[in-house]
Design a protein around this motif. Structure first.
Motif, PDB file in Angstrom:
ATOM      1  N   MET A 173       1.858  -8.900   4.788  1.00 27.35           N
ATOM      2  CA  MET A 173       3.132  -8.602   5.426  1.00 27.35           C
ATOM      3  C   MET A 173       4.260  -8.555   4.399  1.00 27.35           C
ATOM      4  SD  MET A 173       4.511  -7.949   8.333  1.00 27.35           S
ATOM      5  CE  MET A 173       6.168  -7.883   9.015  1.00 27.35           C
ATOM      6  N   ASN A 174       4.252  -9.509   3.497  1.00 29.11           N
ATOM      7  CA  ASN A 174       5.291  -9.544   2.476  1.00 29.11           C
ATOM      8  C   ASN A 174       5.204  -8.337   1.545  1.00 29.11           C
ATOM      9  OD1 ASN A 174       6.053 -11.973   3.595  1.00 29.11           O
ATOM     10  ND2 ASN A 174       4.994 -13.222   2.067  1.00 29.11           N
ATOM     11  N   HIS A 175       3.980  -7.962   1.215  1.00 25.03           N
ATOM     12  CA  HIS A 175       3.783  -6.796   0.358  1.00 25.03           C
ATOM     13  C   HIS A 175       4.250  -5.527   1.068  1.00 25.03           C
ATOM     14  CE1 HIS A 175       2.229  -4.771  -3.091  1.00 25.03           C
ATOM     15  NE2 HIS A 175       1.268  -4.136  -2.443  1.00 25.03           N
ATOM     16  N   PHE A 176       3.991  -5.450   2.364  1.00 22.58           N
ATOM     17  CA  PHE A 176       4.463  -4.309   3.158  1.00 22.58           C
ATOM     18  C   PHE A 176       5.992  -4.212   3.107  1.00 22.58           C
ATOM     19  CE2 PHE A 176       6.166  -3.084   7.370  1.00 22.58           C
ATOM     20  CZ  PHE A 176       5.876  -1.722   7.323  1.00 22.58           C
ATOM     21  N   MET A 177       6.678  -5.345   3.218  1.00 24.89           N
ATOM     22  CA  MET A 177       8.140  -5.332   3.172  1.00 24.89           C
ATOM     23  C   MET A 177       8.638  -4.877   1.806  1.00 24.89           C
ATOM     24  SD  MET A 177       9.165  -6.163   6.196  1.00 24.89           S
ATOM     25  CE  MET A 177      10.901  -6.505   5.936  1.00 24.89           C
ATOM     26  N   ALA A 178       7.977  -5.300   0.727  1.00 23.78           N
ATOM     27  CA  ALA A 178       8.371  -4.853  -0.610  1.00 23.78           C
ATOM     28  C   ALA A 178       8.217  -3.342  -0.741  1.00 23.78           C
ATOM     29  CB  ALA A 178       7.537  -5.579  -1.669  1.00 23.78           C
ATOM     30  N   ARG A 179       7.141  -2.795  -0.174  1.00 23.73           N
ATOM     31  CA  ARG A 179       6.951  -1.348  -0.196  1.00 23.73           C
ATOM     32  C   ARG A 179       8.066  -0.621   0.554  1.00 23.73           C
ATOM     33  NH1 ARG A 179       0.435  -1.280   1.234  1.00 23.73           N
ATOM     34  NH2 ARG A 179      -0.326  -1.374  -0.929  1.00 23.73           N
ATOM     35  N   PHE A 221       2.106   5.801   2.279  1.00 21.70           N
ATOM     36  CA  PHE A 221       1.726   4.840   1.246  1.00 21.70           C
ATOM     37  C   PHE A 221       0.515   5.334   0.458  1.00 21.70           C
ATOM     38  CE2 PHE A 221       3.555   0.805   3.509  1.00 21.70           C
ATOM     39  CZ  PHE A 221       4.832   1.290   3.307  1.00 21.70           C
ATOM     40  N   ARG A 222      -0.456   5.965   1.146  1.00 19.88           N
ATOM     41  CA  ARG A 222      -1.630   6.502   0.439  1.00 19.88           C
ATOM     42  C   ARG A 222      -1.225   7.581  -0.545  1.00 19.88           C
ATOM     43  NH1 ARG A 222      -3.925   6.616   5.500  1.00 19.88           N
ATOM     44  NH2 ARG A 222      -3.992   8.916   5.535  1.00 19.88           N
ATOM     45  N   ALA A 223      -0.247   8.375  -0.157  1.00 19.36           N
ATOM     46  CA  ALA A 223       0.226   9.438  -1.052  1.00 19.36           C
ATOM     47  C   ALA A 223       0.801   8.858  -2.333  1.00 19.36           C
ATOM     48  CB  ALA A 223       1.276  10.290  -0.339  1.00 19.36           C
ATOM     49  N   MET A 224       1.519   7.760  -2.191  1.00 17.29           N
ATOM     50  CA  MET A 224       2.163   7.179  -3.369  1.00 17.29           C
ATOM     51  C   MET A 224       1.182   6.394  -4.228  1.00 17.29           C
ATOM     52  SD  MET A 224       6.005   6.210  -2.086  1.00 17.29           S
ATOM     53  CE  MET A 224       5.664   5.679  -0.425  1.00 17.29           C
ATOM     54  N   TRP A 239       2.536  16.955   5.202  1.00 15.95           N
ATOM     55  CA  TRP A 239       3.858  16.304   5.181  1.00 15.95           C
ATOM     56  C   TRP A 239       3.888  15.055   4.304  1.00 15.95           C
ATOM     57  CZ3 TRP A 239       3.036  11.475   7.029  1.00 15.95           C
ATOM     58  CH2 TRP A 239       1.989  11.283   7.958  1.00 15.95           C
ATOM     59  N   ALA A 240       2.710  14.430   4.058  1.00 15.34           N
ATOM     60  CA  ALA A 240       2.654  13.258   3.179  1.00 15.34           C
ATOM     61  C   ALA A 240       2.522  13.667   1.718  1.00 15.34           C
ATOM     62  CB  ALA A 240       1.505  12.342   3.575  1.00 15.34           C
ATOM     63  N   GLY A 241       1.997  14.849   1.496  1.00 18.38           N
ATOM     64  CA  GLY A 241       1.773  15.300   0.127  1.00 18.38           C
ATOM     65  C   GLY A 241       3.031  15.519  -0.678  1.00 18.38           C
ATOM     66  N   VAL A 242       4.177  15.581  -0.018  1.00 16.17           N
ATOM     67  CA  VAL A 242       5.427  15.789  -0.756  1.00 16.17           C
ATOM     68  C   VAL A 242       5.909  14.514  -1.442  1.00 16.17           C
ATOM     69  CG1 VAL A 242       6.128  17.638   0.799  1.00 16.17           C
ATOM     70  CG2 VAL A 242       6.859  15.293   1.271  1.00 16.17           C
ATOM     71  N   PHE A 243       5.306  13.379  -1.106  1.00 16.36           N
ATOM     72  CA  PHE A 243       5.728  12.131  -1.730  1.00 16.36           C
ATOM     73  C   PHE A 243       5.086  11.995  -3.112  1.00 16.36           C
ATOM     74  CE2 PHE A 243       6.749  11.283   2.639  1.00 16.36           C
ATOM     75  CZ  PHE A 243       7.894  10.493   2.562  1.00 16.36           C
ATOM     76  N   PRO A 244       5.809  11.458  -4.090  1.00 14.15           N
ATOM     77  CA  PRO A 244       5.280  11.385  -5.458  1.00 14.15           C
ATOM     78  C   PRO A 244       4.262  10.264  -5.614  1.00 14.15           C
ATOM     79  CG  PRO A 244       7.424  10.324  -5.366  1.00 14.15           C
ATOM     80  CD  PRO A 244       7.188  10.933  -4.006  1.00 14.15           C
ATOM     81  N   TYR A 245       3.545  10.327  -6.712  1.00 14.21           N
ATOM     82  CA  TYR A 245       2.641   9.244  -7.096  1.00 14.21           C
ATOM     83  C   TYR A 245       3.496   8.128  -7.724  1.00 14.21           C
ATOM     84  CZ  TYR A 245      -0.790   6.676  -9.903  1.00 14.21           C
ATOM     85  OH  TYR A 245      -1.555   5.687 -10.483  1.00 14.21           O
ATOM     86  N   VAL A 246       3.402   6.910  -7.179  1.00 17.24           N
ATOM     87  CA  VAL A 246       4.223   5.777  -7.634  1.00 17.24           C
ATOM     88  C   VAL A 246       3.352   4.715  -8.290  1.00 17.24           C
ATOM     89  CG1 VAL A 246       5.759   3.895  -6.923  1.00 17.24           C
ATOM     90  CG2 VAL A 246       5.970   6.161  -5.867  1.00 17.24           C
ATOM     91  N   ASN A 247       2.400   4.223  -7.557  1.00 16.88           N
ATOM     92  CA  ASN A 247       1.461   3.185  -7.982  1.00 16.88           C
ATOM     93  C   ASN A 247       2.135   2.042  -8.725  1.00 16.88           C
ATOM     94  OD1 ASN A 247      -0.851   1.715  -8.463  1.00 16.88           O
ATOM     95  ND2 ASN A 247      -2.072   3.549  -8.746  1.00 16.88           N
ATOM     96  N   GLY A 248       1.702   1.736  -9.947  1.00 13.10           N
ATOM     97  CA  GLY A 248       2.188   0.548 -10.623  1.00 13.10           C
ATOM     98  C   GLY A 248       1.768  -0.711  -9.904  1.00 13.10           C
ATOM     99  N   GLY A 249       0.818  -0.570  -8.972  1.00 14.21           N
ATOM    100  CA  GLY A 249       0.365  -1.704  -8.190  1.00 14.21           C
ATOM    101  C   GLY A 249       1.109  -1.858  -6.892  1.00 14.21           C
ATOM    102  N   GLY A 253      -4.351  -0.967  -3.435  1.00 15.34           N
ATOM    103  CA  GLY A 253      -4.971  -1.869  -2.475  1.00 15.34           C
ATOM    104  C   GLY A 253      -4.867  -1.323  -1.065  1.00 15.34           C
ATOM    105  N   SER A 254      -4.911  -2.211  -0.111  1.00 20.45           N
ATOM    106  CA  SER A 254      -4.894  -1.815   1.291  1.00 20.45           C
ATOM    107  C   SER A 254      -3.590  -1.106   1.651  1.00 20.45           C
ATOM    108  CB  SER A 254      -5.069  -3.044   2.183  1.00 20.45           C
ATOM    109  OG  SER A 254      -4.861  -2.709   3.539  1.00 20.45           O
ATOM    110  N   THR A 255      -3.705  -0.054   2.462  1.00 15.06           N
ATOM    111  CA  THR A 255      -2.508   0.633   2.967  1.00 15.06           C
ATOM    112  C   THR A 255      -2.327   0.353   4.456  1.00 15.06           C
ATOM    113  OG1 THR A 255      -3.807   2.650   3.322  1.00 15.06           O
ATOM    114  CG2 THR A 255      -2.581   2.458   1.239  1.00 15.06           C
ATOM    115  N   ASP A 256      -2.905  -0.747   4.917  1.00 14.84           N
ATOM    116  CA  ASP A 256      -2.694  -1.150   6.309  1.00 14.84           C
ATOM    117  C   ASP A 256      -1.210  -1.370   6.573  1.00 14.84           C
ATOM    118  OD1 ASP A 256      -5.345  -1.045   6.768  1.00 14.84           O
ATOM    119  OD2 ASP A 256      -5.659  -3.205   7.023  1.00 14.84           O
ATOM    120  N   VAL A 257      -0.800  -1.002   7.772  1.00 14.10           N
ATOM    121  CA  VAL A 257       0.589  -1.154   8.184  1.00 14.10           C
ATOM    122  C   VAL A 257       0.592  -1.823   9.556  1.00 14.10           C
ATOM    123  CG1 VAL A 257       2.686   0.095   8.877  1.00 14.10           C
ATOM    124  CG2 VAL A 257       1.389   0.842   6.854  1.00 14.10           C
TER     125      VAL A 257
END
Length: 929
Positions: A173-179, A221-224, A239-249, A253-257
């Motif tokens: 949950m905390n990681h989701f908020m940071a995203r 999130f998967r796109a990034m 529509w998700a493909g327009v988002f850039p690759y971000v990663n850096g960790g 991992g999981s993209t559950d929301v």
């Protein structure tokens, strides 16, 4: 109410339909006014307004609603109103539901905006709620609004996803908020191609009933987390493909929301529509970390560490020196280049980093210096050579650790935009670096050498993701030949009585092989000792914010000799000041700042004092001791008695009676009315409260020879039986032994017929003098007091002197904001010069003058008389005269200030210790470095 709660209430008011009759009261309610207060205003009982549609609250605000288009005219009426002047209001406010205007009557500052926009100016009105840190809030109003809304979203999501609140999923949950925070920032700063891309995509692609909101966000999130030109990228929705690759960790991992309710979806879109370009990573993290902590959420909005306070640590630690070198370099290209290289190798390490405030501010300040270097070298577009890997931290909790990483990333991007421009900043921002510089773990258990190793050792550890990595140790490939290391931070304070078993275990782990007295220490002492031990292996300077109790009383001999043994010295220090937050009435804890270096650093020491108006006064001194006094590093330790035989101070009498030997005034009068003979067994008794506040209290005081006679008095007999039972049932052997003599206080220090000079064991720091008193013969003092029994009155003069007060405040311990006096530490160590008979006579006369001045104000109590705001002039003059007579004995004149008093007292104490060492080395009880 705190700032976040007020902002939320104001925002909710602005979202409701405008009601002219109700608005003034709703506005005041949003700032914490109670129902009873509002009721009196509604009925007109306390409404002093003389303007139509107006409400005037004395000493606060005069506000009015008005017809459309008349806001400016109404504000003028409010300003010219006699009621405004008469009621001494701070603000005037006028609104018609479309337009909103207000003025600060003291500063003349004006707010003029549309009605829906007035919540953006909530910080302007915070004095209405008693919150005085207004400047910081006004400058960072966005951070508070964002925190408020994120908190509402967080709570709503947990309500609908209880499994995400469980311990095993809370980190998700905390990681989701940071995203989310990253997405909100990225869409408003062109990191994403298109302003508002994230919020707009969620709004357009998720159903209004929120049934697929979690799926849409998960796809984004998967796109990034998916690199371009990979088969996985082609599988993403268009529509998700327009988002850039971000990663850096951050998105690995999981993209559950979590699933969204309609309310949660609405909150998300509202948050996304804020202007996230305004985010200030200096303070945002310290507030947002409370969102994810159930215990801290109740204090939401109080988690703010002001930039000026942080700079009190960082400036003398290393920033002042860097700025001085920049000034010295001028426009010399080589000097500027050398300084830039130096900047690139400086490491800043915060082993209690929380959400990264200290690291972020250090980074931004260093970037500003680097930018000035680049301008002077005509290289303004040059990439920064200051790597984020040089900013290290340890944080116990996962969410603040993630926020610290995110705050540093945001700070880096904002600095790039500021100093290099949007285009260059964007070109180099993505993808994020995967190195991890914030370690999640227990700083008092971890090996700091592995997290911030000696420079040039080439320590190589396996690198993993930057985010979502609750490591127990840092994981980084690092080499920084010849760089400087600075340790800083604001560790948790926690006094010994308030530590959890785990925290006590942490201190034991640090001090186990150092000293067995660690149980007396504040929790922050663990960081001081770890920094000293680390400094023995790595050349560094450290500076921590600490409770001032760490430099007072028994904690000094318990901690500091062992710190000094590690080749440490105090290089600079801030004397006591309030480390404030956003709480109402500027609540805060009294702290000091202590900078430690190796003994080899020979620069002059800086002792910095904060004046009442907040300014800092710097003194250059040759030494700073553990009490933060400009003196050689001598430690004051307890002494069993005075060596000059000037007067022994003893404890009062300890009853241990279950309260049965004590009587109220009514009980005394009833007993003596029924049994007149009982009067011989009743004495006036004083504890600290009775002494200071003049409360009457009595006790049974029966001599051994009178026990049989006293026991024949039935009420006394009943009380003695109760004492006997209470003591016989005690778990303590001395108390059980006292059951055989229930007529006696368990510990008797006096016969009962002595004159007594008494002083409290606990006394408020808010007074200017010790509240001692001269009590008549026959008086009994309890164990809450110390006393001189049948001693000369000149001792009273010494006790109530300013010299004794500042000595006590320095060497005795604290109990919260009060002084905890000790006869062995406060009196037996108090340096007193040899006194002639004339000196004693002069001081006796001064003591008598003080007592007569008090008597002139009978029945005023000591608490009344020694209130610093209302202390009678004749009493203050008597004390001034006492201080002058005494201080002339010390140095032939008045001392200029308390600092000079302490310097002299420590000089005398040093001479006393040196003299004892020469005469009886084995019995000396002070340790020096």
């Amino acid at each position: 109410m705190n700032a976040v709660e007020i902002e939320q209430a104001i925002s909710e008011l602005a979202e409701q339909p405008f009601d002219p009759a109700e608005f003034p009261f709703a506005f005041l309610e949003a700032f914490g006014n109670k129902d009873a207060t509002l009721k009196r205003l509604r009925t007109g009982a306390t409404n002093g307004s003389d303007v139509a549609g107006g409400v005037c609250q004395r000493s606060n605000i005069h506000l009015a609603t008005c017809a459309a288009g008349t806001v400016s005219a109404t504000l003028t009426k409010l300003k010219d109103s006699p009621a405004t002047t008469k009621n001494k209001v701070k603000f005037i406010l006028a609104t018609d539901g479309d337009e909103f205007q207000a003025e600060d009557m003291a500063s003349g500052e004006v707010v003029a905006c549309t009605y829906p926009d007035f919540p953006n100016h909530f910080g302007f009105f915070l004095p209405l709620a008693g919150i005085t840190t207004v400047k910081q809030i006004r400058e960072n109003a966005f951070d508070i609004r964002a925190t408020s809304r994120l908190n509402r979203l967080y709570v709503e999501l947990l309500k609908d996803n209880p499994d995400w609140a469980a311990a095993d999923r809370r980190s998700d949950m905390n990681h989701f908020m940071a995203r989310l925070i990253f997405c909100f920032f990225a869409e408003d700063t062109d990191i994403f191609n298109g302003s508002g891309l994230f919020t707009a995509t969620v709004d357009q692609m998720s159903a209004k009933d929120s049934s697929n909101t979690h799926e849409v966000i998960s796809a984004i999130f998967r796109a990034m987390n998916t690199k371009f030109s990979t088969p996985e990228r082609a599988e993403l929705p268009r529509w998700a493909g327009v988002f850039p690759y971000v990663n850096g960790g951050l998105f690995s991992g999981s993209t559950d929301v979590p699933r969204f309710s309609k309310i949660a979806r609405s909150y998300l879109l509202t948050i996304g529509n804020l202007d996230w370009r305004q985010i200030n990573p200096d303070i945002f993290g310290s507030m947002i970390q409370a969102v994810a902590d159930d215990e801290e959420r109740g204090a939401l909005g109080m988690h703010y560490t002001s930039v000026p306070n942080i700079l009190k640590v960082l400036n003398p630690l290393f920033l002042d020196d860097l700025r001085a070198k920049l000034e010295e370099a001028g426009d010399n290209p080589r000097s500027l280049l050398n300084l830039r290289k130096r900047l690139s190798k400086i490491r800043v390490f915060d082993p209690a980093c929380g959400s990264g405030n200290f690291l972020v501010i250090a980074y931004k300040q260093m970037r500003a210096i680097e930018a000035e270097i680049n301008i002077r070298r005509c290289e303004a577009d040059r990439s920064s050579e200051i790597p984020l890997t040089n900013f290290r931290g340890i944080e116990l909790r996962e969410f603040p650790a993630e926020i610290a990483r995110l705050a540093l990333i945001i700070a880096e991007f904002q600095c790039d935009i500021l100093y290099r421009g949007q285009k260059l900043a964007l070109a180099e921002f993505l993808p994020l670096d995967s190195q991890n510089w914030i370690t999640c773990g227990n700083a008092l258990r971890l090996d700091w050498l592995s997290i911030c190793p000696p420079t040039g050792t080439g320590v190589k550890l396996h690198a993993e993701d930057l985010f979502h990595t609750p490591h127990n140790q840092a994981q980084i490939d690092f080499e920084n030949e010849g760089g400087e290391t600075y340790i800083c931070g604001n560790p948790p304070y926690k006094g010994s009585k308030y530590q959890t078993p785990a925290q006590r275990g942490d201190l034991e782990a640090v001090f186990d092989e150092v000293t067995d007295g660690w149980k007396l220490l504040d929790y922050v002492a663990g960081w001081i000792m770890k920094a000293a031990l680390y400094g023995g292996k790595v050349e560094c300077i450290s500076a921590f914010v600490c409770t001032n109790s760490i430099c007072q009383g028994v904690q000094v001999p318990t901690l500091w000799p062992y710190v000094f043994k590690q080749n440490r010295q105090i290089l600079f220090a801030y004397n006591s000041f309030k480390w404030s937050n956003l709480a109402s009435h500027n609540a805060g804890v009294t702290v000091v700042i202590i900078g430690l270096s190796s003994n080899e650093i020979a620069r002059q020491k800086k002792l910095i004092e904060t004046t009442r108006d907040g300014a800092s006064v710097v003194r250059l001194v040759s030494d700073i001791n553990a009490y933060l006094v400009p003196s050689r590093s001598i430690i004051v330790e307890k002494r069993g008695g005075r060596r000059d035989n000037i007067g022994e101070m003893d404890f009062g009498n300890k009853a241990v009676d279950g309260g049965y030997l004590y009587l109220t005034r009514d009980e005394k009068e009833e007993l003596e009315h029924q049994y007149p003979i009982a009067a011989k067994y009743v004495r006036r008794v004083f504890g600290a409260t009775e002494l200071v506040r003049g409360i009457e209290r009595y006790c049974l005081w029966i001599q051994d020879s009178d026990v049989e006679e006293a026991a024949n008095i039935e009420p006394i007999s009943i009380r003695l039986d109760a004492v006997r039972r209470m003591r016989s049932e005690s778990k303590k052997a001395p108390t059980r032994a006292g059951a055989n003599q229930p007529h006696k206080f368990e510990e008797r220090r006096q016969v009962g017929n002595e004159n007594i000079i008494a002083l409290p064991r606990i006394t408020s720091e808010n007074r200017d003098y010790m509240p001692a008193s001269l009590l008549p013969a026959g008086t009994i003092i309890s164990s809450q007091l110390f006393g001189f029994y049948n001693k000369e009155v000149f001792l009273f003069s010494l006790l109530v002197s300013r010299l004794h007060w500042v000595w006590m405040g320095t060497v005795c311990a604290r109990m919260r904001t009060d002084f905890s006096y000790s006869n062995t530490l406060g009196w037996n160590t108090f340096p007193i010069p040899p006194l002639t008979e004339k000196n004693k006579a002069d001081l006796t006369r001064c003591a008598e003058d003080i007592l007569l001045a008090r008597e002139a104000h009978f029945p005023a109590t000591i608490a009344d008389l020694y209130d610093p705001e209302t202390m009678p002039d004749n009493l203050r003059a008597a004390h001034e005269r006492n201080d002058e007579v005494l201080e002339r004995i010390y140095i032939g004149r008045r001392f200029r200030n308390d600092t000079e008093r302490l310097e002299k007292l420590f000089e005398m104490y040093s001479q006393m210790v040196d003299g004892l060492k020469k005469s009886t080395p084995s019995s000396a009880k002070a340790s020096t470095r």
